[in-house]
Write an enzyme that holds these catalytic residues in place. Structure first.
Site, PDB file in Angstrom:
ATOM      1  N   GLY A 234      -2.396 -15.093  -2.583  1.00 24.91           N
ATOM      2  CA  GLY A 234      -1.246 -15.970  -2.424  1.00 24.91           C
ATOM      3  C   GLY A 234      -1.219 -17.287  -3.165  1.00 24.91           C
TER       4      GLY A 234
ATOM      5  N   GLU B  92      -7.860 -12.053  -2.138  1.00 27.84           N
ATOM      6  CA  GLU B  92      -7.143 -11.033  -2.907  1.00 27.84           C
ATOM      7  C   GLU B  92      -6.048 -11.616  -3.781  1.00 27.84           C
ATOM      8  OE1 GLU B  92      -7.094  -7.850   0.783  1.00 27.84           O
ATOM      9  OE2 GLU B  92      -5.378  -9.143   0.372  1.00 27.84           O
TER      10      GLU B  92
ATOM     11  N   GLY C 119      -3.387 -11.895  -6.624  1.00 27.73           N
ATOM     12  CA  GLY C 119      -2.680 -10.978  -7.517  1.00 27.73           C
ATOM     13  C   GLY C 119      -1.977 -11.795  -8.581  1.00 27.73           C
ATOM     14  N   ARG C 120      -0.912 -12.483  -8.135  1.00 29.52           N
ATOM     15  CA  ARG C 120      -0.082 -13.272  -9.037  1.00 29.52           C
ATOM     16  C   ARG C 120      -0.896 -14.235  -9.901  1.00 29.52           C
ATOM     17  NH1 ARG C 120       5.204 -14.390  -7.615  1.00 29.52           N
ATOM     18  NH2 ARG C 120       4.626 -13.943  -5.466  1.00 29.52           N
TER      19      ARG C 120
ATOM     20  N   TYR D 145      14.888 -12.707  -5.691  1.00 33.95           N
ATOM     21  CA  TYR D 145      14.405 -13.937  -5.044  1.00 33.95           C
ATOM     22  C   TYR D 145      14.939 -15.221  -5.667  1.00 33.95           C
ATOM     23  CZ  TYR D 145      10.612 -10.421  -4.679  1.00 33.95           C
ATOM     24  OH  TYR D 145       9.894  -9.279  -4.539  1.00 33.95           O
TER      25      TYR D 145
ATOM     26  N   CYS E   4      24.748  -2.516 -15.810  1.00 32.19           N
ATOM     27  CA  CYS E   4      26.123  -2.532 -15.357  1.00 32.19           C
ATOM     28  C   CYS E   4      26.148  -3.106 -13.947  1.00 32.19           C
ATOM     29  CB  CYS E   4      26.636  -1.103 -15.395  1.00 32.19           C
ATOM     30  SG  CYS E   4      28.387  -1.059 -15.581  1.00 32.19           S
ATOM     31  N   GLU E   5      25.895  -4.385 -13.851  1.00 34.79           N
ATOM     32  CA  GLU E   5      25.822  -5.047 -12.552  1.00 34.79           C
ATOM     33  C   GLU E   5      25.838  -6.561 -12.770  1.00 34.79           C
ATOM     34  OE1 GLU E   5      23.200  -3.498  -9.699  1.00 34.79           O
ATOM     35  OE2 GLU E   5      22.844  -5.421  -8.745  1.00 34.79           O
TER      36      GLU E   5
ATOM     37  N   TYR F 238       4.343  -8.961 -11.007  1.00 35.92           N
ATOM     38  CA  TYR F 238       5.500  -8.382 -10.325  1.00 35.92           C
ATOM     39  C   TYR F 238       6.709  -8.198 -11.241  1.00 35.92           C
ATOM     40  CZ  TYR F 238       2.585  -9.679  -6.350  1.00 35.92           C
ATOM     41  OH  TYR F 238       1.532  -9.826  -5.477  1.00 35.92           O
TER      42      TYR F 238
HETATM   43  N1  LLP Z   1      -2.948  -9.314  -0.354  1.00 35.34           N
HETATM   44  C1  LLP Z   1      -1.930  -8.797   0.341  1.00 35.34           C
HETATM   45  C2  LLP Z   1      -2.209  -8.106   1.582  1.00 35.34           C
HETATM   46  C3  LLP Z   1      -0.629  -8.916  -0.124  1.00 35.34           C
HETATM   47  O1  LLP Z   1       0.373  -8.401   0.569  1.00 35.34           O
HETATM   48  C4  LLP Z   1      -0.385  -9.583  -1.352  1.00 35.34           C
HETATM   49  C5  LLP Z   1       0.968  -9.701  -1.899  1.00 35.34           C
HETATM   50  C6  LLP Z   1      -1.479 -10.098  -2.057  1.00 35.34           C
HETATM   51  C7  LLP Z   1      -2.753  -9.956  -1.524  1.00 35.34           C
HETATM   52  C8  LLP Z   1      -1.326 -10.812  -3.377  1.00 35.34           C
HETATM   53  O2  LLP Z   1      -0.589 -11.974  -3.267  1.00 35.34           O
HETATM   54  P1  LLP Z   1      -0.414 -12.908  -4.572  1.00 35.34           P
HETATM   55  O3  LLP Z   1      -1.769 -13.513  -4.892  1.00 35.34           O
HETATM   56  O4  LLP Z   1       0.061 -12.043  -5.672  1.00 35.34           O
HETATM   57  O5  LLP Z   1       0.577 -13.899  -4.172  1.00 35.34           O
HETATM   58  N2  LLP Z   1       7.107  -8.999  -5.228  1.00 35.34           N
HETATM   59  C9  LLP Z   1       6.918 -10.367  -4.805  1.00 35.34           C
HETATM   60  C10 LLP Z   1       5.513 -10.609  -4.301  1.00 35.34           C
HETATM   61  C11 LLP Z   1       5.121  -9.721  -3.156  1.00 35.34           C
HETATM   62  C12 LLP Z   1       3.759 -10.039  -2.673  1.00 35.34           C
HETATM   63  C13 LLP Z   1       3.275  -8.948  -1.813  1.00 35.34           C
HETATM   64  N3  LLP Z   1       1.944  -9.116  -1.352  1.00 35.34           N
HETATM   65  C14 LLP Z   1       7.232 -11.305  -5.965  1.00 35.34           C
HETATM   66  O6  LLP Z   1       7.574 -10.808  -7.017  1.00 35.34           O
HETATM   67  O7  LLP Z   1       7.160 -12.508  -5.824  1.00 35.34           O
END
Ligand code: LLP
Length: 433
Positions: free
Chosen positions: A248, A290, A292-293, A334, A362-363, A392
């Site tokens: 996160g 964890e 991701g982003r 978002y 087309c939107e 993402y």
């Molecule tokens: N761990 C769990 C259990 C999660 O659900 C997520 C993200 C992460 C780790 C990674 O979070 P990050 O470090 O990426 O913030 N599609 C949305 C984001 C959805 C996030 C879902 N879970 C967007 O494009 O902003």
């Protein structure tokens, strides 16, 4: 520039990882996803180092692969010694086919089907992050059939509102994810898991939300989780081996966004965790995070060719590009901000032209960004870059309007390699009978 992997070269073209984006667009066509693989590796190392120093050698960083999941990324994660968070059989399949060691994978999801559970166990998944009791039952019976004891963590909701956008706030009691501590369900799940014979409970997990800049959120989550760990020790004699604090950390989409110091934030959480463990009289569990982003976002960029430029005097201006919500649905979903500029003349400081950058679907909602300033003479053929698209975007892309997905090109140390080829019309019809 919003990230130090961006620059402008002698001929005035935008560069990513030191490579000329105009030349890359010429070679691979547009739309095009670029990833600076060196930046991804740097971020992995930042997390691993920071975590080992904050929480000790037993700490591990897991990459939340939903942010960007294709083979080249899983290969990088394997090489960098990262674990991964996977959320579907498709991600497991991709990781496996890239040679990722599945014993380092944590399988999330609020609704794993029996087929998912059987597949993951059959392939030797390391851990399940169990969402609910039905899932525990399904794992118990499938693990029994396989003759194994499956390691699991329980996903808990600590009841925290991370003040981020609604779609990504997951730590609240009313979330669709996990079992709440507040309602007593987390306790019940723990007792239940401890009574199973083919499930080995190793610890707990929480994830409060995404695009979080405030380390306070992580400190609060850690405090609640550690109290729960202490309670479970006292009540059931259960020793928590692993505590996963989720992902996160936020990234900069605009130069006005803060630049979070990940190492400093993790060090702060590390100090708090140590103090609380000693205050609670518990051994510190091995910590997992964890991200991701924040691993992939600013390694990425999307390039488009400008097409129609429409001026509606007194109303609005539109710059249309050859991609859109199919390769980046995040503004449509978002209202996510992005930095947009012309890659072939990023420093053009002529009369600014306020416009909406829109896609070709087309939107009407197919918008990449509104209220962007581009040079007034922006015209068909210009190359437009949207920055920070590494997270993402590819992973949420679609074939709406039967638009093929762009290719993914990985950049590293002055070289570029195709990681995902451009979809063809044949690919689009592959499953049509
Ligand atoms: N761990 C769990 C259990 C999660 O659900 C997520 C993200 C992460 C780790 C990674 O979070 P990050 O470090 O990426 O913030 N599609 C949305 C984001 C959805 C996030 C879902 N879970 C967007 O494009 O902003």
């Amino acid at each position: 520039m919003i990230c130090n992997n961006l620059s402008v070269n002698r001929v005035g073209h935008l560069c990513l990882g030191g490579q000329d984006t105009v030349a890359l667009a010429k070679e691979y066509g547009t739309p095009l996803y670029l990833y600076d693989a060196d930046r991804i590796r740097e971020r992995c190392r930042t997390y691993r180092r920071a975590m080992k120093s904050a929480f000790g050698e037993s700490a591990e960083a897991l990459y939340a692969s939903k942010a960007a999941a294709f083979r080249a990324i899983y290969r990088i994660m394997a090489e960098e010694g990262m674990g991964v968070d996977v959320v579907s059989s498709g991600e497991i399949y991709t990781a496996l086919s890239a040679g990722f060691p599945l014993e380092k994978a944590y399988f999330h999801s609020n609704n794993k089907t029996d087929a998912d559970i059987a597949y993951a166990i059959g392939q030797g998944i390391g851990y399940f992050v169990v969402d609910n009791r039905e899932e525990l039952d399904a794992i118990e019976s499938i693990a029994a059939e396989a003759g194994i004891r499956q390691k699991v963590l329980l996903r808990l909701t600590p009841g925290i509102d991370p003040h981020t956008y609604e779609a990504v706030a997951t730590g609240r009691v009313d979330s669709k994810f996990g079992s709440a501590i507040e309602t007593g369900q987390a306790d019940e799940m723990t007792a239940y898991a401890l009574g199973l014979s083919h499930v080995e409970l190793v610890g707990f997990h929480c994830h409060v939300g995404s695009q979080v800049f405030d380390s306070d959120v992580f400190l609060r989550a850690a405090a609640i989780m550690l109290s729960f760990v202490a309670e479970m020790k006292q009540k059931y004699g259960f020793l928590t081996k692993e505590l996963d604090l989720g992902g996160g950390f936020g990234v900069r989409y605009l130069s006005s966004d803060p630049e979070p110091d990940i190492a400093a934030n993790i060090a702060e959480v590390g100090r708090a965790v140590r103090e609380q463990c000693s205050a609670l009289g518990i051994e510190q569990p091995a910590i997992r995070m964890e991200p991701g982003r924040s691993i992939v976002a600013d390694a990425g960029m999307t390039l488009y060719t400008v097409g129609t430029v429409k001026r509606i005097p007194g109303y609005k201006n539109y710059v249309s590009v050859d991609g859109g919500m199919t390769d980046n649905p995040r503004y449509a979903l978002y209202r996510s901000p992005y930095t947009v500029l012309l890659a072939n003349r990023p420093h053009d400081s002529g009369v600014p032209f306020r416009c909406s950058v829109v896609g070709r679907c087309c939107e009407s909602g197919d918008i990449l960004q509104e209220n962007v300033e581009l040079p007034a003479d922006t015209a068909r053929g210009d190359l437009l870059a949207v920055l920070t698209t590494g997270a993402y975007n590819y992973s949420m892309s679609s074939n709406y309007n039967r638009i093929p997905r762009p290719p993914v090109v990985m950049l590293s140390k002055g070289t570029h390699t195709l990681a995902v080829r451009r979809e063809t019309y044949e690919d689009i019809c592959r499953n049509d009978l």
